[in-house]
Write a protein that holds these residues in place. Structure first.
Motif, mmCIF file in Angstrom:
data_model
loop_
_atom_site.group_PDB
_atom_site.id
_atom_site.type_symbol
_atom_site.label_atom_id
_atom_site.label_comp_id
_atom_site.label_asym_id
_atom_site.label_seq_id
_atom_site.Cartn_x
_atom_site.Cartn_y
_atom_site.Cartn_z
ATOM 1 N N ASP A 87 -1.945 37.447 18.383
ATOM 2 C CA ASP A 87 -2.638 38.316 17.598
ATOM 3 C C ASP A 87 -2.356 37.813 16.037
ATOM 4 N N ALA A 88 -1.412 37.455 15.574
ATOM 5 C CA ALA A 88 -1.042 36.894 14.321
ATOM 6 C C ALA A 88 -1.671 35.810 14.173
ATOM 7 N N GLN A 89 -2.036 34.931 15.204
ATOM 8 C CA GLN A 89 -2.893 33.814 14.813
ATOM 9 C C GLN A 89 -4.284 34.045 14.478
ATOM 10 N N ILE A 90 -4.827 35.205 15.001
ATOM 11 C CA ILE A 90 -6.089 35.626 14.568
ATOM 12 C C ILE A 90 -6.078 36.240 13.196
ATOM 13 N N VAL A 91 -5.168 37.003 12.961
ATOM 14 C CA VAL A 91 -4.903 37.736 11.531
ATOM 15 C C VAL A 91 -4.760 36.337 10.512
ATOM 16 N N ASP A 92 -3.938 35.501 10.704
ATOM 17 C CA ASP A 92 -4.021 34.374 9.983
ATOM 18 C C ASP A 92 -4.902 33.546 9.727
ATOM 19 N N PHE A 93 -5.807 33.145 10.545
ATOM 20 C CA PHE A 93 -7.077 32.420 10.596
ATOM 21 C C PHE A 93 -8.048 33.303 9.665
ATOM 22 N N THR A 94 -8.231 34.714 10.206
ATOM 23 C CA THR A 94 -9.039 35.515 9.132
ATOM 24 C C THR A 94 -8.548 35.452 7.685
ATOM 25 N N ARG A 95 -7.223 35.921 7.504
ATOM 26 C CA ARG A 95 -6.795 35.829 6.049
ATOM 27 C C ARG A 95 -6.951 34.486 5.284
ATOM 28 N N GLN A 96 -6.617 33.402 6.135
ATOM 29 C CA GLN A 96 -6.863 32.275 5.415
ATOM 30 C C GLN A 96 -8.342 31.872 4.951
ATOM 31 N N LEU A 97 -9.256 31.946 5.709
ATOM 32 C CA LEU A 97 -10.704 31.998 5.538
ATOM 33 C C LEU A 97 -11.192 32.936 4.482
ATOM 34 N N LEU A 98 -10.710 34.145 4.238
ATOM 35 C CA LEU A 98 -11.136 34.966 3.377
ATOM 36 C C LEU A 98 -10.331 34.834 2.048
ATOM 37 N N ARG A 99 -9.241 34.408 1.983
ATOM 38 C CA ARG A 99 -8.446 34.412 0.644
ATOM 39 C C ARG A 99 -8.453 32.947 0.227
ATOM 40 N N LYS A 100 -8.559 31.999 1.431
ATOM 41 C CA LYS A 100 -8.619 30.397 0.401
ATOM 42 C C LYS A 100 -10.042 29.748 0.634
ATOM 43 N N HIS A 101 -10.823 30.659 1.424
ATOM 44 C CA HIS A 101 -12.312 30.137 1.800
ATOM 45 C C HIS A 101 -12.185 28.945 2.735
ATOM 46 N N ARG A 102 -11.201 28.601 3.244
ATOM 47 C CA ARG A 102 -11.173 27.707 4.372
ATOM 48 C C ARG A 102 -9.895 27.967 5.107
ATOM 49 N N VAL A 103 -9.690 27.071 6.261
ATOM 50 C CA VAL A 103 -8.430 27.423 7.042
ATOM 51 C C VAL A 103 -7.735 26.197 7.284
ATOM 52 N N ASP A 104 -6.413 26.079 7.148
ATOM 53 C CA ASP A 104 -5.622 24.794 7.161
ATOM 54 C C ASP A 104 -5.729 23.948 8.700
ATOM 55 N N ASP A 105 -5.725 22.684 8.259
ATOM 56 C CA ASP A 105 -5.691 22.154 9.685
ATOM 57 C C ASP A 105 -4.986 22.413 10.869
ATOM 58 N N ALA A 106 -3.657 22.893 10.886
ATOM 59 C CA ALA A 106 -2.891 23.531 11.731
ATOM 60 C C ALA A 106 -3.239 24.821 12.237
ATOM 61 N N THR A 107 -3.709 25.557 11.513
ATOM 62 C CA THR A 107 -4.383 26.930 12.157
ATOM 63 C C THR A 107 -5.724 26.666 13.128
ATOM 64 N N PHE A 108 -6.615 25.577 12.080
ATOM 65 C CA PHE A 108 -7.682 25.493 12.872
ATOM 66 C C PHE A 108 -7.627 24.887 14.249
ATOM 67 N N LYS A 109 -6.666 23.879 14.307
ATOM 68 C CA LYS A 109 -6.444 23.301 15.636
ATOM 69 C C LYS A 109 -5.893 24.071 16.717
ATOM 70 N N ALA A 110 -5.047 24.914 16.165
ATOM 71 C CA ALA A 110 -4.239 25.751 17.223
ATOM 72 C C ALA A 110 -5.320 27.008 17.818
ATOM 73 N N VAL A 111 -6.361 27.374 16.854
ATOM 74 C CA VAL A 111 -7.412 28.161 17.410
ATOM 75 C C VAL A 111 -8.148 27.641 18.144
ATOM 76 N N GLN A 112 -8.842 26.429 17.723
ATOM 77 C CA GLN A 112 -9.677 25.564 18.544
ATOM 78 C C GLN A 112 -9.215 25.213 19.672
ATOM 79 N N ALA A 113 -8.021 25.115 19.923
ATOM 80 C CA ALA A 113 -7.424 24.831 21.339
ATOM 81 C C ALA A 113 -7.309 25.998 22.204
#
Length: 181
Positions: A115-141
């Motif tokens: 759950d935290a992975q999805i929450v973090d992905f969403t927060r990063q996208l909304l707060r930073k307007h992008r997602v860091d590589d580690a989060t992107f790769k984890a969600v993509q996997a």
């Protein structure tokens, strides 16, 4: 109190645009929530409804992931209507109270890693307007490319809903959990 008159019936829409309101009412059972505002622009309302049907019901993205993203967007945008509309569904899907509370209170303590992975992905996208590589790769996997894009689209859809209900001050439905802002 809403800033625009609520459109709750097809006959409140100009005759030339009634097919849009009729379609929305037929697909949802009535005209409620954000569509009481969106129908001030009937064609936009119809296009939002079409996207919403896919994001909410038709895509292959797991429903729990959708609701986690929607609640996180609602919290980030202080979208009281959207928050209230999502928390009941989250509970029915088995989202832990600790997760709902963490999203509400803007932290991740006690949230299961998935759950935290999805929450973090969403927060990063909304707060930073992008997602860091580690989060992107984890969600993509975890999700694959198709569902990663569906998740991103869901975040955008719920952001649109939040912005709209916030601008016109659509109030949470009766009995819905109210987000304190």
């Amino acid at each position: 109190m809403p800033r625009l008159p609520k459109i709750t019936s097809v006959d409140q829409v100009p005759a030339k645009d009634r097919q849009f309101a009729e379609s929305i009412a037929a697909s949802r059972g009535d005209i409620a929530g954000p569509f009481t505002a969106f129908l001030h622009s009937p064609e936009l309302a119809a296009r939002v409804a079409h996207l919403g049907a896919y994001v909410r019901f038709e895509g292959s993205l797991d429903m729990k992931i959708r609701v986690l993203a929607a609640m996180t967007v609602a919290r980030e945008f202080e979208g009281m209507y959207v928050w209230g509309a999502q928390t009941g569904g989250a509970r029915r899907l088995g989202v832990l109270e600790a997760t709902i509370a963490a999203i509400r209170e803007n932290h991740s303590n006690g949230v299961p890693a998935e759950d935290a992975q999805i929450v973090d992905f969403t927060r990063q996208l909304l707060r930073k307007h992008r997602v860091d590589d580690a989060t992107f790769k984890a969600v993509q996997a975890r999700l694959g490319n198709d569902e990663l894009i569906q998740l991103t689209g869901a975040i955008g859809y719920y952001a649109l809903l939040c912005m709209t209900v916030n601008v016109v001050e659509v109030e949470p439905a009766a009995g819905a959990e109210v987000l304190k802002v």
